[in-house]
Design a protein around this motif. Sequence first.
Motif, PDB file in Angstrom:
ATOM      1  N   THR A 205     -15.822 -45.371 -10.252  1.00 13.60           N
ATOM      2  CA  THR A 205     -16.427 -45.780 -11.530  1.00 13.60           C
ATOM      3  C   THR A 205     -16.453 -44.624 -12.525  1.00 13.60           C
ATOM      4  OG1 THR A 205     -18.691 -45.298 -10.815  1.00 13.60           O
ATOM      5  CG2 THR A 205     -17.865 -47.535 -10.405  1.00 13.60           C
ATOM      6  N   ASN A 206     -17.023 -43.504 -12.141  1.00 19.91           N
ATOM      7  CA  ASN A 206     -17.148 -42.350 -13.037  1.00 19.91           C
ATOM      8  C   ASN A 206     -17.759 -41.183 -12.260  1.00 19.91           C
ATOM      9  OD1 ASN A 206     -20.057 -42.778 -12.980  1.00 19.91           O
ATOM     10  ND2 ASN A 206     -19.636 -44.484 -14.350  1.00 19.91           N
ATOM     11  N   ASN A 243     -11.251 -45.752 -13.149  1.00 19.12           N
ATOM     12  CA  ASN A 243     -11.588 -45.685 -14.567  1.00 19.12           C
ATOM     13  C   ASN A 243     -10.994 -44.400 -15.138  1.00 19.12           C
ATOM     14  OD1 ASN A 243     -12.860 -45.296 -17.046  1.00 19.12           O
ATOM     15  ND2 ASN A 243     -14.876 -44.895 -16.143  1.00 19.12           N
ATOM     16  N   ASP A 245     -10.934 -43.465 -18.265  1.00 17.86           N
ATOM     17  CA  ASP A 245     -11.638 -42.886 -19.414  1.00 17.86           C
ATOM     18  C   ASP A 245     -12.464 -41.688 -18.947  1.00 17.86           C
ATOM     19  OD1 ASP A 245     -10.519 -44.805 -20.937  1.00 17.86           O
ATOM     20  OD2 ASP A 245     -12.357 -45.950 -21.300  1.00 17.86           O
ATOM     21  N   THR A 265      -5.401 -48.816 -13.019  1.00 19.55           N
ATOM     22  CA  THR A 265      -6.269 -48.084 -13.935  1.00 19.55           C
ATOM     23  C   THR A 265      -7.045 -49.032 -14.850  1.00 19.55           C
ATOM     24  OG1 THR A 265      -4.427 -47.860 -15.481  1.00 19.55           O
ATOM     25  CG2 THR A 265      -4.795 -46.034 -13.954  1.00 19.55           C
ATOM     26  N   THR A 266      -8.219 -48.576 -15.280  1.00 18.29           N
ATOM     27  CA  THR A 266      -9.028 -49.339 -16.237  1.00 18.29           C
ATOM     28  C   THR A 266      -9.457 -48.416 -17.374  1.00 18.29           C
ATOM     29  OG1 THR A 266     -11.125 -48.833 -15.131  1.00 18.29           O
ATOM     30  CG2 THR A 266      -9.977 -50.805 -14.394  1.00 18.29           C
ATOM     31  N   SER A 267      -9.613 -49.017 -18.572  1.00 17.81           N
ATOM     32  CA  SER A 267      -9.996 -48.210 -19.728  1.00 17.81           C
ATOM     33  C   SER A 267     -10.567 -49.093 -20.824  1.00 17.81           C
ATOM     34  CB  SER A 267      -8.765 -47.472 -20.267  1.00 17.81           C
ATOM     35  OG  SER A 267      -9.057 -46.881 -21.532  1.00 17.81           O
ATOM     36  N   SER A 275      -7.729 -53.392 -19.514  1.00 20.41           N
ATOM     37  CA  SER A 275      -8.436 -52.719 -20.596  1.00 20.41           C
ATOM     38  C   SER A 275      -9.322 -53.699 -21.337  1.00 20.41           C
ATOM     39  CB  SER A 275      -7.445 -52.054 -21.547  1.00 20.41           C
ATOM     40  OG  SER A 275      -6.640 -53.049 -22.138  1.00 20.41           O
ATOM     41  N   TYR A 311     -17.269 -51.292 -18.349  1.00 17.65           N
ATOM     42  CA  TYR A 311     -16.555 -50.564 -17.296  1.00 17.65           C
ATOM     43  C   TYR A 311     -16.730 -51.252 -15.951  1.00 17.65           C
ATOM     44  CZ  TYR A 311     -15.392 -46.609 -20.252  1.00 17.65           C
ATOM     45  OH  TYR A 311     -14.852 -45.822 -21.229  1.00 17.65           O
ATOM     46  N   SER A 315     -13.774 -52.776 -13.575  1.00 17.90           N
ATOM     47  CA  SER A 315     -13.568 -52.346 -12.181  1.00 17.90           C
ATOM     48  C   SER A 315     -13.611 -53.540 -11.240  1.00 17.90           C
ATOM     49  CB  SER A 315     -14.667 -51.366 -11.742  1.00 17.90           C
ATOM     50  OG  SER A 315     -14.644 -50.208 -12.522  1.00 17.90           O
TER      51      SER A 315
END
Length: 499
Positions: A205-206, A243, A245, A265-267, A275, A311, A315
Amino acid sequence: MSSETPHVTIHQLAEELSAEMFGGGDARAIDVTHDSRQVRDGTVFVAIKGSTVDGHRFIDEVARRGAVAIISEFYRPEAFEGAWIKVPDARAALAKAAAAINGYASHDLNLIGITGTNGKTTTTYLTFAFVEAAKRKAAMLTTVEYRIGDRTVPAIRTTPEASDTNRFLRNALDEQCTVAVMEASSQAIDLHRCDWLRFRVAVFTNLTRDHLDYHEAMEEYFDAKRKLFDGRLGERPGSSVINVDDEWGRKLADDLRAEGERVVTTSQLGEADLSASGIAVSLVRGTAFKLKTPAGVRSVTSPLVGRPHVYNILSATAAALEIGVDLDEILAGIETCVGAPGRFERVEHAGNFAVIVDYAHTDDALLNTLKTANELTTGQVITVFGCGGDRDKTKRAPMGEIAGRNSDVVIVTSDNPRNEDPMRIISEIERGLTVAGKPYEVIPDRREAIHRAVALATDDDVIIIAGKGHENYQVVGSDKFHFDDREAAREALAHRADS
Ligand SMILES: Nc1ncnc2c1ncn2[C@@H]1O[C@H](COP(=O)(O)OP(=O)(O)O)[C@@H](O)[C@H]1O
Ligand SMILES: [Mg+2]
């Protein structure tokens, strides 16, 4: 334990662990634990030398309870007559033994593991909801609850060991689940609680840590999370959802791609496999955005409020797509899933104001919640809260002051007064409110307080009911009554609509 559970012999277990075994190994192991209280006939006991307790102290006790073997970093033949397996790392051995004794349950499930600093629980709930929307039976392990299908399974402890997790996955499989979704904190990863689990999808996630501003510590923290993705836990995930970003996410994605791994990937800032763009956040209507995925582009609205949750939705969507859930079924889940219960949870209703139930019960958390509410509304912020009895009294005045400074209307009420006089607790909160110098009301009965807030609300206002979150009780004296802020709010909203 289910009859379908495959049982391994102690001898086979020693082989799985590539460890030295002493004593007879023909007996079958039916369970493994490091907790002496869980030992029954046929259980393997892993003696772990923890920071406070040394498991070796319980060897007499587990022998009486029927332990079939001991796994330990030491060999003390005088302490136990049965089989003994000597290993270099008892915690790591617990994880492998738990996987083996439970028949490597994760191999037969689509297991999704979610790691990162924030958003693990919410993303787990979302993914679970998406899978359920596709009518596939799923299990879920979170810090809030364990669930198999629609049944909540009581958590054995707040931080499950590998033995608990593997047993849970086994039960999920025996109950015909085809998917399991779990949070994987960096502590859990470090303590070998995720070793030998085969993740179909691993999600990042981050990575943020306010109090870890020096780079070296961040590197270490990142390295712990990275283990979920790079095979150091024994298995590589089938694919990794990341993620990008997040700067650490980008690094992870680049590394894994260079190693030939499947990465999704996600953004919400740029191009990615999935995205989000055109994000519109509203306390009243939730969060709307355009969702772009490899399976199609859709306009969606989620009841969740805020960009961080976009986000989480990205995910969870990516993870669900990876295990073959149809995009339109995911959409149904996005439209309805309220995320983790009691965490900035919107109570749905037809009116033009927002009602939020949040678990903020410290001054810090209350400040964050009220700041978010202020950022997102043009109307008034109406706050309902109280403080628990027989608990930290020093936070009462600060919470009063924060509520006063960051709300337009404050209604002070009760939150588990326990053995204290509710009015005394309230008077301590009032000291802070006086400092803030804002008008406030005192309504000790929580239901009445919620009704009052709902009656006061006008267009664009937001009501924050803080403190309890997903709790569904109120403790007065030594009695525990059923009480649920969300139910009380719904009742008040229905009452308002009628009058
Ligand atoms: N993706 C995200 N990025 C940043 N903050 C988030 C994100 N998701 C949730 N949050 C915030 O973090 C807090 C914890 O969310 P939760 O889903 O319980 O995460 P975790 O299980 O990782 O602690 C909540 O207050 C929420 O508002
Ligand atoms: Mg959590």
